[in-house]
Design a protein around this motif. Structure first.
Motif, PDB file in Angstrom:
ATOM      1  N   GLU A 456     137.968  11.372  30.956  1.00 38.31           N
ATOM      2  CA  GLU A 456     136.893  10.385  31.535  1.00 38.31           C
ATOM      3  C   GLU A 456     137.744   9.262  32.021  1.00 38.31           C
ATOM      4  O   GLU A 456     138.418   8.692  31.340  1.00 38.31           O
ATOM      5  CB  GLU A 456     136.051   9.927  30.374  1.00 38.31           C
ATOM      6  CG  GLU A 456     135.205  11.070  29.661  1.00 38.31           C
ATOM      7  CD  GLU A 456     134.164  10.583  28.534  1.00 38.31           C
ATOM      8  OE1 GLU A 456     134.167   9.520  28.406  1.00 38.31           O
ATOM      9  OE2 GLU A 456     133.556  11.323  28.119  1.00 38.31           O
ATOM     10  N   ASN A 457     137.075   8.767  33.112  1.00 40.44           N
ATOM     11  CA  ASN A 457     137.882   7.586  33.775  1.00 40.44           C
ATOM     12  C   ASN A 457     137.028   6.789  34.686  1.00 40.44           C
ATOM     13  O   ASN A 457     135.866   7.146  35.076  1.00 40.44           O
ATOM     14  CB  ASN A 457     138.885   8.176  34.464  1.00 40.44           C
ATOM     15  CG  ASN A 457     138.749   8.965  35.593  1.00 40.44           C
ATOM     16  OD1 ASN A 457     138.323  10.275  35.617  1.00 40.44           O
ATOM     17  ND2 ASN A 457     138.504   8.448  36.880  1.00 40.44           N
ATOM     18  N   ASP A 458     137.426   5.580  34.984  1.00 38.68           N
ATOM     19  CA  ASP A 458     136.676   4.601  35.974  1.00 38.68           C
ATOM     20  C   ASP A 458     136.913   5.735  37.278  1.00 38.68           C
ATOM     21  O   ASP A 458     138.162   6.017  37.553  1.00 38.68           O
ATOM     22  CB  ASP A 458     137.307   3.331  36.150  1.00 38.68           C
ATOM     23  CG  ASP A 458     137.180   2.540  34.721  1.00 38.68           C
ATOM     24  OD1 ASP A 458     136.185   2.938  33.802  1.00 38.68           O
ATOM     25  OD2 ASP A 458     137.924   1.556  34.477  1.00 38.68           O
ATOM     26  N   ASP A 459     135.984   5.540  38.120  1.00 35.29           N
ATOM     27  CA  ASP A 459     136.078   6.079  39.518  1.00 35.29           C
ATOM     28  C   ASP A 459     136.529   5.106  40.604  1.00 35.29           C
ATOM     29  O   ASP A 459     135.948   4.199  41.035  1.00 35.29           O
ATOM     30  CB  ASP A 459     134.596   6.660  39.903  1.00 35.29           C
ATOM     31  CG  ASP A 459     134.309   7.276  41.055  1.00 35.29           C
ATOM     32  OD1 ASP A 459     135.619   8.096  41.474  1.00 35.29           O
ATOM     33  OD2 ASP A 459     133.558   7.179  41.874  1.00 35.29           O
ATOM     34  N   ARG A 485     131.407  12.800  38.830  1.00 33.15           N
ATOM     35  CA  ARG A 485     131.130  11.346  38.751  1.00 33.15           C
ATOM     36  C   ARG A 485     129.746  10.932  38.875  1.00 33.15           C
ATOM     37  O   ARG A 485     129.079  12.182  39.275  1.00 33.15           O
ATOM     38  CB  ARG A 485     131.840  10.670  39.725  1.00 33.15           C
ATOM     39  CG  ARG A 485     131.244  10.843  41.155  1.00 33.15           C
ATOM     40  CD  ARG A 485     132.049   9.747  42.191  1.00 33.15           C
ATOM     41  NE  ARG A 485     131.617   9.906  43.350  1.00 33.15           N
ATOM     42  CZ  ARG A 485     131.813   9.196  44.395  1.00 33.15           C
ATOM     43  NH1 ARG A 485     132.928   8.471  44.468  1.00 33.15           N
ATOM     44  NH2 ARG A 485     131.539   9.237  45.625  1.00 33.15           N
ATOM     45  N   GLY A 491     131.639   5.924  36.144  1.00 32.17           N
ATOM     46  CA  GLY A 491     132.368   6.757  35.496  1.00 32.17           C
ATOM     47  C   GLY A 491     132.485   8.209  36.117  1.00 32.17           C
ATOM     48  O   GLY A 491     131.665   8.614  36.776  1.00 32.17           O
ATOM     49  N   ARG A 517     139.365   6.208  30.134  1.00 31.72           N
ATOM     50  CA  ARG A 517     138.611   5.926  28.985  1.00 31.72           C
ATOM     51  C   ARG A 517     138.772   6.662  28.047  1.00 31.72           C
ATOM     52  O   ARG A 517     138.575   6.555  26.864  1.00 31.72           O
ATOM     53  CB  ARG A 517     136.972   6.058  29.730  1.00 31.72           C
ATOM     54  CG  ARG A 517     136.626   5.146  30.788  1.00 31.72           C
ATOM     55  CD  ARG A 517     135.102   5.088  31.011  1.00 31.72           C
ATOM     56  NE  ARG A 517     134.971   4.428  32.452  1.00 31.72           N
ATOM     57  CZ  ARG A 517     133.676   4.358  32.873  1.00 31.72           C
ATOM     58  NH1 ARG A 517     132.734   5.200  32.324  1.00 31.72           N
ATOM     59  NH2 ARG A 517     133.568   3.496  33.681  1.00 31.72           N
TER      60      ARG A 517
END
Length: 532
Positions: A456-459, A485, A491, A517
């Motif tokens: 999971e990560n910032d886009d 996304r 996210g 994340r």
């Protein structure tokens, strides 16, 4: 005529049950492996306890064998992958000896507290060393139970009858279940710090192997006493020996050992050790219960085709199997993915069906979902006993069938709630192949296989490149990469199939990437019953 070989000593009633059901039975305990190989080809069923080793070498000669029944819970003596490969059903009896094992743990705890075995040996040797054997009361002491399932909960109940305080560590123990049992749910570190006695009742998994080692003992109270009637290997025997020598551990009671039969062991001879030869299930009542249960289960399978407490196959009829098999694999995968994503004690599992899936016999599918959810942290869980395990742990299970139409012809969805969060995984079939199509409201299309990473990560631009570079530098090869996304700049998440397991050090490095994340290593084996 259908024939069964009873290869280890069982209650006479077991053979009677087979014969009452029209099954021919031979009782031949004590045969050598060579002798077993010579005759195993004559039999459709094999009933064993722990003495017979069901190896690939034995199974190579078992051309007729359809079912192996283990009178007891542990199946370490059966090569399950080899049996599965040959289409042989493996059954056990997971609940027939629970009370007996729990009572043995309590007996070991009391023997440890009052040094009864040592005092008995001294007295019968003609000594009268009354001042030597100064024990401790159980009244008012704190018992730490590691693993509060069927056996652990019985031990907790008996300890409360002795007016002990009970704290419990179990990843699947919910707050409500803890309240009902009258125990306090704690972390492992809290348990180690507070317990006067520690009793182990957890299966042997990658997470629990060596759970009591030097680091854990260092967190314990000075003078703690440790009881293990569960599995050899939960306690690191060399570390326990050092702690007994130093006095940090005042005493240990061991019914199980890393190597059995334990004719020699580093712990043997220590004055503060109580040892028994794996007697946890050794009462006449328990032996009778498991023998009767395994005979009934095997007879049902051989005569009716019914499956109960199977380790390596789902419980479905011959008519349903062709249609349900791809859905079974999907059910196990979405359950396993949800469980490996989740943090905290489970409180509820909801399984939803839409489209064609809602028209199926969904009970075995829901059981397979529970199997997928529970297996990552528990052994001996299958589609038959998974609902029982969930009920014992007060995990609320709901099944919902939707008549509404969706974009896909069939959908299965798992909504898993823990003490702190909710996780949702949705899947479908493309042809007969399972696919994940949504995770927590984010659309994604991915196949689950082998070793994977969930990220999971910032886009934001550059993240995927940085992630790929980090994996490449570590020599990790990417097989497939699925990305989804919520919306632009929000996210995002990825499911990445990789060739090998990710080392712990690399996971820590990936967590340091800008925008990360969460990173979780996943594993989806290919030898599970539903994946066959």
């Amino acid at each position: 005529m259908v024939k069964v070989l009873i290869a280890d000593k069982l209650s006479e009633r077991a053979a009677e049950i087979f014969r009452e059901r029209g099954i021919e039975v031979d009782e031949k305990p004590g045969l050598s492996p060579e002798e077993q190989r010579e005759i195993i080809g004559e039999y459709d069923g094999l009933a064993v306890r722990s003495a017979t080793k069901v190896t690939p070498a034995l199974l190579e000669h078992a051309d007729r064998l359809r079912v192996i029944g283990r009178a007891g819970i542990g199946v370490d003596n059966i090569d399950i992958p080899a049996a599965t490969k040959r289409g042989i059903c493996v059954m056990n009896t997971p609940y027939g000896n629970s009370i007996t094992t729990a009572e043995h743990a309590v007996a070991m705890m009391m023997s440890l507290a009052r040094q009864i075995p040592q005092a008995d040996a001294s007295t019968q040797a003609g000594k009268w060393e009354k001042s030597r054997f100064m024990g401790v009361e159980l009244f008012g002491k704190t018992l730490g139970v590691i693993g509060c399932g069927n056996i652990g909960s019985i031990v907790a109940d008996r300890a409360q009858g002795l007016k002990m305080r009970v704290v419990a560590f179990d990843p699947y123990l919910t707050e409500d279940r803890a309240v009902n049992l009258g125990v306090e749910k704690v972390t492992l570190d809290e348990l180690l710090a507070r317990a006067d006695f520690i009793s182990l009742h957890t299966p042997m998994t990658d997470q629990t192997k060596g759970i009591i080692d030097a680091a854990a003992i260092a967190k314990c109270k000075e003078g703690v006493r440790i009881i293990n009637c569960a599995r050899g290997g939960l306690v690191v025997e060399e570390d326990l020996k050092a702690a007994l020598d130093s006095g940090r551990v005042a005493g240990a009671a061991m019914d199980v050992f890393v190597k059995e039969p334990a004719k020699e062991n580093i712990l043997f001879g220590h004055p503060n050790l109580v040892a028994t030869p794996h007697l946890g299930a050794s009462t006449s009542e328990a032996q009778e219960n498991v023998a009767l249960q395994v005979a009934e289960q095997m007879a049902d399978y051989l005569v009716l085709g019914a499956v109960t407490n199977a380790i390596n196959m789902p419980s479905v009829t011959a008519e349903e199997a062709p249609r349900l098999r791809p859905y079974m694999k999907l059910a196990e995968q979405i359950g396993s993915l949800a469980a490996q994503m989740a943090n905290g004690g489970l409180s509820s599992i909801q399984v939803e069906y839409e489209g064609h899936a809602a028209e199926l016999n969904t009970r075995p599918l829901t059981a397979i979902v529970l199997q997928g959810v529970l297996q990552p942290k528990m052994d001996s869980v299958n589609m038959v006993n998974a609902p029982v395990v969930a009920k014992e742990r007060d995990i609320d299970v709901a099944e919902v069938k939707h008549e509404r139409q969706s974009f896909y012809q069939s959908l299965m969805r798992v909504v898993l709630k823990t003490d702190s969060e909710t996780y949702t995984v949705t899947g479908t079939l493309f042809g007969h192949k399972p696919r994940i199509v949504e995770i927590d409201s984010i659309q994604i299309e991915a196949e689950l296989e082998g070793h994977m990473l969930y990220v999971e990560n910032d886009d934001k631009p550059g993240f995927i490149g940085n992630l790929g570079t980090a994996l490449g530098k570590a020599g990790v090869n990417i097989a497939t990469f699925a990305l989804g996304r919520a919306s632009r700049g929000a996210g995002a998440l990825s499911l990445i199939a990789i060739d090998d397991a990710v080392p712990e050090a690399l996971l820590k490095d990936l967590h340091k990437l800008d925008g990360v994340r969460r990173v979780t290593a996943l594993n989806f084996g290919t030898d599970s019953p539903a994946a066959g």
